[in-house]
Design a protein around this motif. Sequence first.
Motif, PDB file in Angstrom:
ATOM      1  N   ASP A   5       0.916  -1.188   0.088  1.00  0.00           N
ATOM      2  CA  ASP A   5       0.098   0.070  -0.149  1.00  0.00           C
ATOM      3  C   ASP A   5       0.767   1.302  -0.039  1.00  0.00           C
ATOM      4  O   ASP A   5       0.554   2.190  -0.614  1.00  0.00           O
ATOM      5  CB  ASP A   5      -0.920   0.094   1.117  1.00  0.00           C
ATOM      6  N   GLN A   8       2.434   1.575  -3.379  1.00  0.00           N
ATOM      7  CA  GLN A   8       1.327   2.120  -4.424  1.00  0.00           C
ATOM      8  C   GLN A   8       1.256   3.303  -4.216  1.00  0.00           C
ATOM      9  O   GLN A   8       0.964   4.342  -5.216  1.00  0.00           O
ATOM     10  CB  GLN A   8       0.260   1.210  -4.276  1.00  0.00           C
ATOM     11  N   LYS A   9       0.903   3.788  -3.073  1.00  0.00           N
ATOM     12  CA  LYS A   9       0.562   5.285  -2.862  1.00  0.00           C
ATOM     13  C   LYS A   9       1.869   6.313  -3.305  1.00  0.00           C
ATOM     14  O   LYS A   9       1.500   7.211  -3.921  1.00  0.00           O
ATOM     15  CB  LYS A   9       0.571   5.501  -1.196  1.00  0.00           C
ATOM     16  N   LYS A  12       1.709   6.494  -6.958  1.00  0.00           N
ATOM     17  CA  LYS A  12       0.492   7.116  -7.566  1.00  0.00           C
ATOM     18  C   LYS A  12       0.693   8.707  -8.109  1.00  0.00           C
ATOM     19  O   LYS A  12       0.020   9.034  -9.082  1.00  0.00           O
ATOM     20  CB  LYS A  12      -0.638   7.473  -6.524  1.00  0.00           C
ATOM     21  N   GLU A  15       1.482   8.036 -11.589  1.00  0.00           N
ATOM     22  CA  GLU A  15       0.287   7.545 -12.556  1.00  0.00           C
ATOM     23  C   GLU A  15      -0.625   8.964 -12.602  1.00  0.00           C
ATOM     24  O   GLU A  15      -1.323   8.720 -13.700  1.00  0.00           O
ATOM     25  CB  GLU A  15      -0.170   6.467 -11.618  1.00  0.00           C
ATOM     26  N   GLN A  16      -0.396   9.886 -11.809  1.00  0.00           N
ATOM     27  CA  GLN A  16      -1.536  10.888 -11.995  1.00  0.00           C
ATOM     28  C   GLN A  16      -0.559  11.905 -12.451  1.00  0.00           C
ATOM     29  O   GLN A  16      -1.186  13.116 -12.542  1.00  0.00           O
ATOM     30  CB  GLN A  16      -2.108  11.376 -10.563  1.00  0.00           C
ATOM     31  N   LYS A  21       5.074  14.952  -6.449  1.00  0.00           N
ATOM     32  CA  LYS A  21       4.722  14.183  -5.501  1.00  0.00           C
ATOM     33  C   LYS A  21       5.323  12.928  -5.487  1.00  0.00           C
ATOM     34  O   LYS A  21       5.695  12.422  -4.112  1.00  0.00           O
ATOM     35  CB  LYS A  21       3.097  13.878  -5.845  1.00  0.00           C
ATOM     36  N   GLN A  67       2.502   9.153 -19.082  1.00  0.00           N
ATOM     37  CA  GLN A  67       1.781   8.698 -18.026  1.00  0.00           C
ATOM     38  C   GLN A  67       2.432   7.306 -17.781  1.00  0.00           C
ATOM     39  O   GLN A  67       2.489   6.451 -18.522  1.00  0.00           O
ATOM     40  CB  GLN A  67       0.338   8.565 -18.409  1.00  0.00           C
ATOM     41  N   VAL A  69       2.019   3.943 -15.665  1.00  0.00           N
ATOM     42  CA  VAL A  69       1.096   3.117 -14.878  1.00  0.00           C
ATOM     43  C   VAL A  69       1.767   1.838 -14.185  1.00  0.00           C
ATOM     44  O   VAL A  69       2.666   1.165 -15.002  1.00  0.00           O
ATOM     45  CB  VAL A  69       0.200   2.667 -16.000  1.00  0.00           C
TER      46      VAL A  69
END
Length: 132
Positions: A5, A8-9, A12, A15-16, A21, A67, A69
Amino acid sequence: MITEDYVQKIFKGLEQGDGAKFFAHVDDKVDWIVEGTHPLAGHYKSKSDFVAGTFAKLAKVLPHGAQLVVEHLLVKDDQAVVELHSLATAKNGLRFDNRYCWVVHFDGGTIDRVRAYLDSAMVARLFAENPV
């Protein structure tokens, strides 16, 4: 201990489309190796060198960015293996949908070492067809 988790955070952000970030979780003195024999390959000894040697170069040939992923993620102790792919279009219209595998090491929750693997031939073609 690093969790799926948590990783993954962190990813992100990529991914965004929010590189800042993601890079907030990367040590300023990160040891980042991009394997291969292509224009992005190298051994980068800091976050700023890595960004200049890779993301800044890509920005010149991918006008709308890329992007990233996350496809698969494997976490064990203080390391993660992250498989990603990119979605991007080069200046000349070439689809730059590359695949990556990053072996990431964490120190206290911050990324301090990375070994990155990607499709070297695709990167070479991208820069050959889109000179900067």
